[in-house]
Design a protein around this motif. Structure first.
Motif, PDB file in Angstrom:
ATOM      1  N   CYS A  79      -8.127  -2.741  -3.042  1.00 23.79           N
ATOM      2  CA  CYS A  79      -7.784  -2.173  -1.729  1.00 23.79           C
ATOM      3  C   CYS A  79      -8.625  -0.933  -1.436  1.00 23.79           C
ATOM      4  O   CYS A  79      -8.487   0.093  -2.087  1.00 23.79           O
ATOM      5  CB  CYS A  79      -6.292  -1.840  -1.681  1.00 23.79           C
ATOM      6  SG  CYS A  79      -5.817  -1.035  -0.141  1.00 23.79           S
ATOM      7  N   HIS A 133      -4.332  -2.761  -7.956  1.00 24.59           N
ATOM      8  CA  HIS A 133      -4.329  -2.649  -6.500  1.00 24.59           C
ATOM      9  C   HIS A 133      -5.557  -1.873  -5.999  1.00 24.59           C
ATOM     10  O   HIS A 133      -6.195  -2.258  -5.018  1.00 24.59           O
ATOM     11  CB  HIS A 133      -3.044  -1.974  -6.018  1.00 24.59           C
ATOM     12  CG  HIS A 133      -2.953  -1.846  -4.536  1.00 24.59           C
ATOM     13  ND1 HIS A 133      -2.395  -2.823  -3.736  1.00 24.59           N
ATOM     14  CD2 HIS A 133      -3.382  -0.872  -3.696  1.00 24.59           C
ATOM     15  CE1 HIS A 133      -2.474  -2.443  -2.471  1.00 24.59           C
ATOM     16  NE2 HIS A 133      -3.065  -1.251  -2.417  1.00 24.59           N
ATOM     17  N   SER A 160      -8.629   0.974   1.297  1.00 23.28           N
ATOM     18  CA  SER A 160      -7.990   2.118   1.968  1.00 23.28           C
ATOM     19  C   SER A 160      -7.205   2.969   0.968  1.00 23.28           C
ATOM     20  O   SER A 160      -7.182   4.197   1.067  1.00 23.28           O
ATOM     21  CB  SER A 160      -7.107   1.649   3.125  1.00 23.28           C
ATOM     22  OG  SER A 160      -5.990   0.973   2.632  1.00 23.28           O
ATOM     23  N   CYS A 161      -6.604   2.332  -0.037  1.00 24.53           N
ATOM     24  CA  CYS A 161      -5.916   3.118  -1.072  1.00 24.53           C
ATOM     25  C   CYS A 161      -6.933   3.864  -1.935  1.00 24.53           C
ATOM     26  O   CYS A 161      -6.693   4.988  -2.365  1.00 24.53           O
ATOM     27  CB  CYS A 161      -5.030   2.219  -1.937  1.00 24.53           C
ATOM     28  SG  CYS A 161      -3.497   1.776  -1.119  1.00 24.53           S
ATOM     29  N   CYS A 207       0.829  -1.211   0.000  1.00 25.26           N
ATOM     30  CA  CYS A 207       0.000   0.000   0.000  1.00 25.26           C
ATOM     31  C   CYS A 207       0.864   1.263   0.000  1.00 25.26           C
ATOM     32  O   CYS A 207       0.557   2.242  -0.678  1.00 25.26           O
ATOM     33  CB  CYS A 207      -0.916   0.038   1.214  1.00 25.26           C
ATOM     34  SG  CYS A 207      -2.325  -1.071   1.078  1.00 25.26           S
TER      35      CYS A 207
HETATM   36 ZN   LIG Z   1      -3.612  -0.392  -0.638  1.00 24.62          ZN
END
Ligand SMILES: [Zn+2]
Lengths: 178, 185
Positions: free
Chosen positions: A35, A31, A37-38, A4
């Motif tokens: 993901c 990603h 949170s990203c 991350c």
């Molecule tokens: Zn991430």
């Protein structure tokens, strides 16, 4: 598997560039799909980018143009560039005068010269010493004037000088091109 | 070079006072806003704006249109700002700075960030920009408000392109982190 932290290092540019496609971003995009949170970081960066893009300009205070024009008018007209500014020609002139005096008016021991300088001509070496003294005094005045007029240029004058040099270089290049 | 100001510039160079005043009127907003962002004070911003235009006027005979007039004016403006804020030049040259990221994050005490919470989202963003170290304010202003390209900013600040992008990205990151910290998203 990309971390991350590594993805987030790329995100500001990725968002600012409008989330471009392309091989170098394939890993980032993959990603982001996986993901949350990203993805949240992307959303915040988009908010920042959109907000900054609507950055309002403050209205300058009224009458500013007139005050600027007045400030410009107060400026002394910029001295035209000359090959021999006063700081150069004045000392040069006094030195020349000294030189001419030293060379041409040195009293001779010939009869008419002797008559011109009356009594003193009785001792030519005294006269010679006197003339050397006078010439040196005038040279001294010249050098002093040069030192008085010579001062360290301030930043603006250095700017001016740089401009002048680049301008000369530009003209020379143009001349060479023709 | 297709510069919309080219004609005004040329007339001003020929000594046309009306054109000079028009040129100043057209561009003073940019100079004033950039100065205000860096100096943070309207009076100082006005002083600097005057100083910049006097310098511009003196150097105008040497402007040859190698770059856009506004880019040239930005260079004079940022140089004047950097002259007043000597430490800013050193900050700009440093690409990586471990301490300034900490400064950029809003504190948890009741401060501007807390007050910002009760304002609207847009105002909150400006508050956060105000709190960034000046080098980030400078590059953000040049990019977003004055709409210079990365290349132009690199030229104006005499910095490598990579450093300009790095500064901008750190500022964007810091602002995004601030948004998170004050509870927006
Ligand atoms: Zn991430």
């Amino acid at each position: 598997m990309i971390h991350c932290r590594d993805v987030q290092a790329l995100l500001p540019q990725y968002v600012a560039d409008g989330q471009p496609a392309g091989d170098e971003y394939a890993i980032v995009q993959a990603h982001l799909h996986a993901c949350q949170s990203c993805m949240a970081v992307v959303e915040r960066l988009e908010l920042v980018d959109a907000g900054l893009s609507r950055w309002p300009m403050q209205q300058p205070p009224p009458g500013l143009t007139e005050r600027i024009m007045a400030a410009i008018d107060k400026e002394a007209p910029v001295e035209a560039w000359s090959l021999f500014p006063r700081s150069v020609w004045l000392p040069v002139l006094t030195l020349l005068v000294a030189l001419v005096l030293a060379i041409h008016l040195t009293p001779s021991v010939e009869p008419n010269g002797a008559a011109l300088y009356g009594q003193l001509s009785a001792d030519p070496s005294l006269l010679l010493a006197l003339w050397i003294g006078v010439s040196m005094a005038i040279s001294g005045v010249g050098l002093t004037l040069a030192l008085v007029h010579g001062r360290l240029p301030d930043e603006e004058e250095m700017d001016h000088l740089r401009h002048r040099l680049s301008d000369t270089a530009h003209r020379l290049r143009r001349l060479a091109g023709q | 070079m297709n510069d919309p100001l080219a004609e005004l510039v040329q007339r001003a160079q020929e000594g046309d006072r009306v054109a000079l005043a028009e040129l100043i009127r057209e561009t003073q907003g940019r100079v004033y806003n950039l100065a205000y962002r860096i100096l943070g004070n309207t009076q100082e911003a006005e002083d600097l704006t005057q100083e910049v235009f006097v310098r511009m006027w003196r150097a105008l005979p040497h402007f040859r249109g190698d770059s856009k007039f506004t880019t040239w004016l930005h260079t004079i403006t940022t140089n004047a700002c950097l002259n007043r804020k000597r430490s800013l030049r050193r900050q700009l040259d440093k690409q990586f700075d471990a301490t300034d990221m900490l400064e950029m994050l809003p504190s948890s005490e009741k401060g501007p960030a807390h007050d910002a919470l009760i304002q609207d989202e847009k105002t909150r963003l400006w508050e956060m920009v105000e709190r960034l170290p000046e080098k980030y304010r400078l590059v953000l202003t040049l990019f977003y408000q004055q709409q210079l390209s990365y290349q132009e900013i690199a030229h104006v600040l005499t910095l490598p392109l990579g450093t300009v992008k790095a500064h901008l990205n750190r500022a964007r990151n810091a602002l995004a982190a601030s948004l998170e910290k004050v509870g927006i998203r």
